[in-house]
Design an enzyme around this catalytic site. Structure first.
Site, PDB file in Angstrom:
ATOM      1  N   ASP A  92      28.439 -33.849  63.625  1.00 58.18           N
ATOM      2  CA  ASP A  92      28.131 -32.785  64.606  1.00 58.18           C
ATOM      3  C   ASP A  92      28.482 -33.180  66.032  1.00 58.18           C
ATOM      4  OD1 ASP A  92      25.986 -34.542  64.870  1.00 58.18           O
ATOM      5  OD2 ASP A  92      24.440 -33.032  64.563  1.00 58.18           O
ATOM      6  N   MET A 102      24.352 -35.901  61.298  1.00 58.10           N
ATOM      7  CA  MET A 102      24.944 -37.168  60.844  1.00 58.10           C
ATOM      8  C   MET A 102      23.953 -38.025  60.037  1.00 58.10           C
ATOM      9  SD  MET A 102      26.888 -38.181  64.403  1.00 58.10           S
ATOM     10  CE  MET A 102      27.766 -39.591  63.746  1.00 58.10           C
ATOM     11  N   HIS A 103      24.485 -39.025  59.380  1.00 55.18           N
ATOM     12  CA  HIS A 103      23.751 -40.176  58.801  1.00 55.18           C
ATOM     13  C   HIS A 103      22.881 -39.893  57.576  1.00 55.18           C
ATOM     14  CE1 HIS A 103      24.777 -41.863  62.731  1.00 55.18           C
ATOM     15  NE2 HIS A 103      23.948 -41.053  63.350  1.00 55.18           N
TER      16      HIS A 103
HETATM   17  O1  LIG Z   1      21.662 -39.012  64.648  1.00 56.19           O
HETATM   18  C1  LIG Z   1      22.359 -38.347  65.387  1.00 56.19           C
HETATM   19  C2  LIG Z   1      23.546 -38.926  66.042  1.00 56.19           C
HETATM   20  O2  LIG Z   1      23.709 -40.297  65.827  1.00 56.19           O
HETATM   21  C3  LIG Z   1      22.010 -36.906  65.606  1.00 56.19           C
HETATM   22  O3  LIG Z   1      22.710 -36.381  66.697  1.00 56.19           O
HETATM   23  C4  LIG Z   1      22.239 -36.106  64.354  1.00 56.19           C
HETATM   24  O4  LIG Z   1      23.636 -35.997  64.164  1.00 56.19           O
HETATM   25  C5  LIG Z   1      21.530 -34.762  64.349  1.00 56.19           C
HETATM   26  O5  LIG Z   1      21.940 -33.876  65.289  1.00 56.19           O
HETATM   27  P1  LIG Z   1      21.282 -32.474  65.725  1.00 56.19           P
HETATM   28  O6  LIG Z   1      20.683 -31.835  64.539  1.00 56.19           O
HETATM   29  O7  LIG Z   1      20.337 -32.758  66.830  1.00 56.19           O
HETATM   30  O8  LIG Z   1      22.478 -31.718  66.249  1.00 56.19           O
END
Ligand SMILES: O=C(CO)[C@@H](O)[C@H](O)COP(=O)(O)O
Ligand SMILES: Nc1ncnc2c1ncn2[C@@H]1O[C@H](COP(=O)(O)OP(=O)(O)O)[C@@H](O)[C@H]1O
Length: 498
Positions: A240, A81-82
């Protein structure tokens, strides 16, 4: 037979799953890519690495699965995300993507509060302005790389860029848009109020769609390079964590998930968009329509274990590193670890804090350190569980996914620290399975995501807490929580030396 593909564009790697209509993972493949960390607090990736990695993983998947490509009917996505991907008017990438775990934007977060008003910002987005979210990253580029910002015509998130490269179409789904910090969550549209307050043109924002929405067929380049069929339908996909929730059946009130990937997440389903956490937990749109979730995030969960391995035991696999942790007693013989390697989000939104080992003794061995890292990550996630319980949520069963769910002892540690039953699914790849379910739902294979999840998801085992360990961890958790407050000012003093 018919199949769908779930693409999980993670931080450490892209993982692709070929799933049949019965929910069986017929084949899987993955491709790693690097993180670029130029300075403390910076974390970037090259969008082109996601594209080439996905092509490689898909080509491998198609080759090894040996199913006729026309039978692969749909494909969808789960994305880290983000992360900010800025495109110019010709849809060319303007700079490396700035990721969710990049914390260079503390100044921009304050700027957002100054311009919008903190209370109003939380009222509109239901979230704090956090360093990891996309809006502060856009403002950082605007202030620090104005020559790049001037060329920006659109911003997208990681999986949206990948989908664009596979289809030529630009969209963003609601579950990922919620994490930009620019979505009016109550109205389900981009917030003109925030955009105008911070001086951004709304034309930068992509069209919003639901996660199961059909967007296009695959383009020629991807067909040629992967062996997939041009008839394969592409569906939007989701964040995700939203996909992890779908893939673990977190589709109704009272359901909770713990994901230990690069980040760590405790996520609880919410039916009601008016539920309020005042920014103390993240509150985002689910990948299911008209549904939401509250979530606490540990920035360095699996990343802490990965860092420990790469720094102190590079030659070992995770399996070797963790082989003896079950022989180390609860509490790692007096060693505590806080996983604040890149700062923290929940419950301490603090980009400056850094991690510590407390209680090191000359008798400690590598296995004690490894267990302390696993326990520290789990204590951090327990702070969110404690917060949810204090707000009246009943959390007695937790679905555990992500790389962290691969280790049996870590699952027992989760059960003991969370004091809850931990359920593991046959595939710990929740996000990839969630993406596959979105494609299946988009294709009309089932009437609802819940129906798809009920048919497709299979429980592997359920681990119960051991009362004696629960009691020991309760005492250790109180000590753990203290470490943040005791080390905060020391870390503030160390900032100049990073
Ligand atoms: O920043 C967040 C949720 O706000 C993280 O959960 C990212 O979405 C990355 O996830 P992974 O690579 O650890 O699955
Ligand atoms: N065998 C294992 N046992 C315990 N943890 C593991 C194992 N393999 C990987 N991990 C952890 O899982 C993390 C990767 O999880 P994953 O869900 O694949 O991450 P992401 O989706 O962020 O790319 C690694 O950083 C590591 O900490």
């Amino acid at each position: 037979m018919s199949y769908v593909i779930g693409v999980d564009l993670g931080t450490s790697a892209v993982k692709v799953l070929l799933v049949n209509r019965q929910g069986e993972v017929v084949s899987e493949s993955s491709c790693d890519y690097p993180l670029i960390q130029e300075k403390a607090g910076y974390s970037e990736q090259k969008p082109e690495d996601w594209v080439s990695g996905t092509k490689k993983a898909l080509a491998q998947l198609v080759k090894q699965a040996q199913v006729p490509s026309e039978q692969i009917e749909g494909i969808s996505f789960s994305g880290q995300m983000h992360g900010l991907v800025l495109l110019d008017e010709n849809r060319q990438v303007l700079r490396n993507a700035i990721l969710w775990n990049d914390t260079r934007t503390t100044k921009q977060c304050q700027e957002i509060y100054d311009l919008v008003g903190k209370e109003r910002y939380i009222e509109l987005t239901k979230n704090l302005a956090l360093e990891g979210f996309t809006l502060p990253k856009i403002l950082w580029v605007k202030s620090n790389e104005s020559h790049i910002f001037e060329q920006a015509a659109k911003f997208v998130l990681p999986k949206d860029y990948l989908r664009y490269r596979m289809t030529g179409q630009i969209h963003m789904d609601y579950s990922d848009a919620a994490g930009t910090g620019m979505l009016d969550l109550n109205k389900g549209e981009w917030s003109s109020e925030i955009a105008s307050a911070v001086g951004l043109d709304e034309s930068l924002c992509p069209e919003l769609v639901h996660s199961h929405k059909y967007v296009s067929q695959l383009n020629e380049e991807f067909v040629e390079e992967t062996g997939l069929s041009a008839k394969t339908k592409v569906f939007a996909g989701g964040a995700d964590n939203a996909c992890g929730a779908i893939g673990s059946g977190i589709l109704g009130e009272g359901k909770t998930m713990c994901s230990i990937g690069t980040s760590g997440v405790v996520l609880s389903y919410e039916d009601d968009s008016t539920a309020t956490y005042d920014g103390k937990a993240h509150f985002f749109n689910h990948g299911k329509e008209e549904a939401y979730y509250a979530m606490g995030v540990t920035l360095s969960a699996g990343y802490s274990l990965n860092w420990f391995k790469e720094t102190f035991a590079k030659e070992l696999s995770f399996e070797d590193l963790l082989a003896d942790v079950d022989q180390v007693p609860v509490g790692s013989r007096g060693l505590l670890f806080t996983p604040y390697l890149v700062g923290e989000r929940t419950p301490h939104a603090d980009a400056q804090i850094r991690g510590s080992f407390i209680g090191m003794d000359s008798s400690h061995e590598i296995k004690d350190f490894a267990r302390a890292v696993m326990e520290g990550i789990t204590f951090s996630l327990n702070e969110t569980i404690e917060m949810f319980r204090e707000r009246g949520k009943t959390i007695d069963t937790i679905y555990s996914i992500g790389g962290g769910a691969k280790n049996q002892e870590w699952i027992q540690i989760q059960a003991d620290i969370f004091n809850a039953n931990i359920v593991r699914l046959t595939s710990e790849q929740g996000p990839g399975m969630g993406a596959a379910l979105l494609a299946g739902y988009g294709l009309g294979w089932y009437q609802s995501l819940l129906e798809g999840a009920s048919n497709l998801i299979e429980v592997k085992d359920e681990i119960k807490p051991i009362p004696e360990n629960v009691e020991k961890y309760r005492r250790l958790f109180d000590l753990y929580k203290n470490v943040y407050y005791q080390t905060k000012s020391i870390n503030d003093g160390l900032v100049d030396f990073r």
